[in-house]
Design a protein around this motif. Structure first.
Motif, mmCIF file in Angstrom:
data_model
loop_
_atom_site.group_PDB
_atom_site.id
_atom_site.type_symbol
_atom_site.label_atom_id
_atom_site.label_comp_id
_atom_site.label_asym_id
_atom_site.label_seq_id
_atom_site.Cartn_x
_atom_site.Cartn_y
_atom_site.Cartn_z
ATOM 1 N N ASP A 1 44.842 30.778 36.913
ATOM 2 C CA ASP A 1 45.111 29.341 36.800
ATOM 3 C C ASP A 1 46.463 28.974 37.419
ATOM 4 O O ASP A 1 46.615 27.890 37.998
ATOM 5 C CB ASP A 1 45.084 28.907 35.338
ATOM 6 N N GLY B 1 48.174 19.808 43.714
ATOM 7 C CA GLY B 1 47.773 21.201 43.682
ATOM 8 C C GLY B 1 48.150 22.005 44.901
ATOM 9 O O GLY B 1 47.849 23.204 44.963
ATOM 10 N N GLU C 1 49.179 22.061 36.608
ATOM 11 C CA GLU C 1 48.319 22.850 35.735
ATOM 12 C C GLU C 1 48.085 22.151 34.404
ATOM 13 O O GLU C 1 46.981 22.206 33.841
ATOM 14 C CB GLU C 1 48.934 24.232 35.512
ATOM 15 N N GLN D 1 45.521 19.516 34.981
ATOM 16 C CA GLN D 1 44.207 20.122 35.179
ATOM 17 C C GLN D 1 43.596 20.501 33.837
ATOM 18 O O GLN D 1 42.381 20.349 33.631
ATOM 19 C CB GLN D 1 44.335 21.373 36.052
#
Length: 607
Positions: free
Chosen positions: A156, A215, A252, A255
């Motif tokens: 991740d 990202g 992150e 997300q």
């Protein structure tokens, strides 16, 4: 492609795209009269204050103030740069974005260099991830295992390994056609001044890619495996990475939970990753700098609550004091800031392993609110039973409160300060008012009030408070920016419009623009003036509610123009004659009506 996007293409694009459609794909909207409403995507709210106008092709949030066109919405919501947002809108219509200077070799070279920079950071991140899996990454894998990081968390966060080799990454990128100069510019290589030799910046380190909000890898952080110094190393400032703006783990966190309500600011990327391993996925870290106003501005656009996490030692208290100074101006009503101090000798990584995620979450929930930390800090080391100490305590709190924006928090803090010191709150209000007055520029002498039957001033030079009455020229501007088609009801000659004053000059330019471009919606006008003081003025007028019914606006404009025309005609015939003559002698072609007026004035003056 190279070159700038022509302004005309941007104007036409905005005229063809429906902002309701663009916003509606990302925000659930409901019809509310002529407009649409929904929950604001830029701050957390329970009651809709976000509206989208199909007529004006404009969105506005009455809660946080976010506003703009379809283009601005894409830039803010999807975190796109301006060219990317234009390209996305154009793709909706099947259009190719034209560029000025496509044939300019220098522009092409600049574009190639920029693209190289974007690509090489992703190539580097992929290289580090692959090396972690190889035999040379054995020690790094063992280190990550000892820290308890699962393969899922490593994936991740894109964790990798930089080999213990002076030129491993350099060879990898050079073999793929990336120039050494670009590798140096983007912080991957270090160049010695005396010899000119280049070598890898990151060697024998666990690598943490730092990602932008979309990202894409924009930089790296590396944790050394051996005894080399420094223990942690970040990329330097580059064309795409600015430490005072970026936060590790923000991408992150979003997300993991697109509807975040709270974000925790910790010290380093190992803290972020360790908390994520235990299911706490809302932590971010600054990158070797103190938390900046830009950091907080970005965070408060996403969440209403920010928790600062510090060590409980002296250094942690000092860092908390700096954070308090930075966050105070950001504390508009509805936002919350808390301060969490960990036991001495602990950091989030060690503490969450020892106590577990539930206990750590409880610490976050019970963190000191800004008000409590502010009063505790001001009282620290002081005996408040003594008058002099209470004076210093009150002065320190007042200094902090003065940095707050106007709102309920400021009022409540002053009330609490009055309770703790025994001084009437009105005294503190008066002290703050006098300090603010002393700090502001000297006010201009006020003008005598205008009689009720008199007209307001034509030139609106001073900025007006929200809700204040508009002057004549401002009212004309407001009508035109709300209803651009009303330009057709203006006289062909601009003799009605004053020649001086900020609003008058803007009005002349706006009328010429409307007549030349035949614009039919406010958002095109705002896009044309975007980034200028004129754009800010028009945006402010668009946001003001129009109190005049649509069917009466044309008549209102004609009435204003007639009044302004009569006001200008009060000048003597000699002054009017000289003004028209000066225009003609200056090379300006007078329209028929103006030339006829010039002849009439000439005959009148000869009598």
């Amino acid at each position: 492609m190279a070159g700038q996007i022509p302004q005309r293409f941007i104007d036409d694009l905005l005229a063809r795209v429906d902002v309701v459609e663009v916003v509606g794909e990302r925000v659930q909207l409901k019809k509310a009269g002529r407009n649409y409403s929904g929950l604001c995507p830029f701050h957390q709210e329970k009651t809709p204050s976000f509206t989208v106008s199909a007529d004006k092709q404009f969105y506005h949030c009455f809660g946080c103030g976010a506003h703009g066109t379809a283009l601005r919405f894409l830039m803010e919501y999807d975190k796109l740069r301006f060219p990317e947002a234009v390209e996305q809108l154009a793709a909706r219509l099947g259009l190719e974005v034209p560029r000025e200077g496509d044939d300019d070799p220098r522009a092409q070279a600049r574009e190639r260099k920029r693209q190289e920079g974007v690509n090489l950071l992703e190539l580097s991140a992929s290289f580090f991830r692959e090396r972690l899996k190889m035999s040379e990454g054995q020690q790094a894998r063992e280190y990550l295992s000892r820290r308890g990081l699962s393969e899922e968390v490593q994936r991740d966060f894109g964790i990798g390994y930089a080999p213990d080799d002076w030129e491993a990454l350099k060879r990898h990128l050079s073999a793929r056609g990336v120039a050494e100069a670009v590798q140096v510019e983007y912080g991957l290589l270090v160049q010695r001044e005396e010899s000119g030799r280049t070598y890898d910046r990151f060697r024998d380190r666990v690598m943490f890619p730092i990602r932008g909000v979309r990202g894409r890898t924009i930089a790296f952080g590396g944790r050394v495996l051996g005894d080399a110094k420094p223990k942690y190393l970040n990329s330097p400032e580059t064309p795409v990475f600015h430490k005072g703006r970026e936060l590790y783990g923000l991408f992150e966190a979003r997300q993991a939970n697109p509807r975040l309500e709270r974000l925790v600011i910790v010290e380093g990327y190992m803290d972020v990753v360790a908390l994520a391993q235990f299911g706490i996925r809302n932590a971010v870290a600054t990158l070797g700098t103190s938390t900046s106003e830009e950091h907080l501005g970005r965070l408060f656009r996403m969440v209403d609550e920010v928790v600062f996490c510090f060590d409980g030692d002296r250094a942690g208290r000092q860092a908390a004091s700096r954070a308090l100074e930075t966050v105070l101006p950001q504390m508009i009503d509805g936002r919350t800031a808390r301060f969490l101090f960990l036991p001495e000798g602990e950091d989030p990584d060690t503490l969450v392993r020892r106590e577990g995620p539930e206990a750590f979450e409880n610490r976050i929930t019970c963190a000191s609110p800004l008000s409590e930390f502010l009063f505790d800090q001001a009282a620290r080391g002081r005996d408040l039973a003594r008058v002099e100490e209470r004076e210093r305590f009150a002065s320190q709190v007042l200094k902090a409160v003065a940095r707050l924006p106007q709102g309920m928090l400021k009022t409540v803090l002053l009330g609490e300060l009055a309770r703790r010191t025994g001084v009437d709150q009105s005294r503190f209000d008066a002290l703050l008012a006098s300090e603010q007055e002393a700090a502001s520029p000297a006010a201009e002498p006020s003008q005598a009030p205008v009689a009720a039957a008199s007209a307001p001033s034509v030139a609106e030079e001073k900025p007006r408070k929200e809700g204040a009455a508009l002057g004549l020229m401002a009212r004309v501007l407001q009508l035109l920016v709300h209803e651009p088609t009303l330009v057709e009801r203006l006289p062909a000659v601009e003799e009605w419009c004053p020649e001086d004053g900020t609003d008058a000059l803007l009005c002349r330019e706006l009328v010429r623009l409307l007549r030349a471009g035949r614009y039919r919606s406010p958002h095109v006008l705002l896009a044309h003036f975007q980034g200028s003081a004129q754009g800010e003025r028009l945006a402010a007028l668009v946001q003001r509610e129009m109190l005049i019914p649509r069917e009466a606006r044309g008549q209102e404009l004609e009435g204003l123009v007639e009044y302004l025309r009569r006001q200008r005609q009060r000048q003597s015939p000699q002054e009017e004659f000289e003004a028209l003559l000066a225009k003609e002698r200056g090379g300006e072609r007078l329209p028929l009506e103006a030339r006829q007026r010039l002849q009439e004035l000439l005959l009148e003056l000869k009598r």
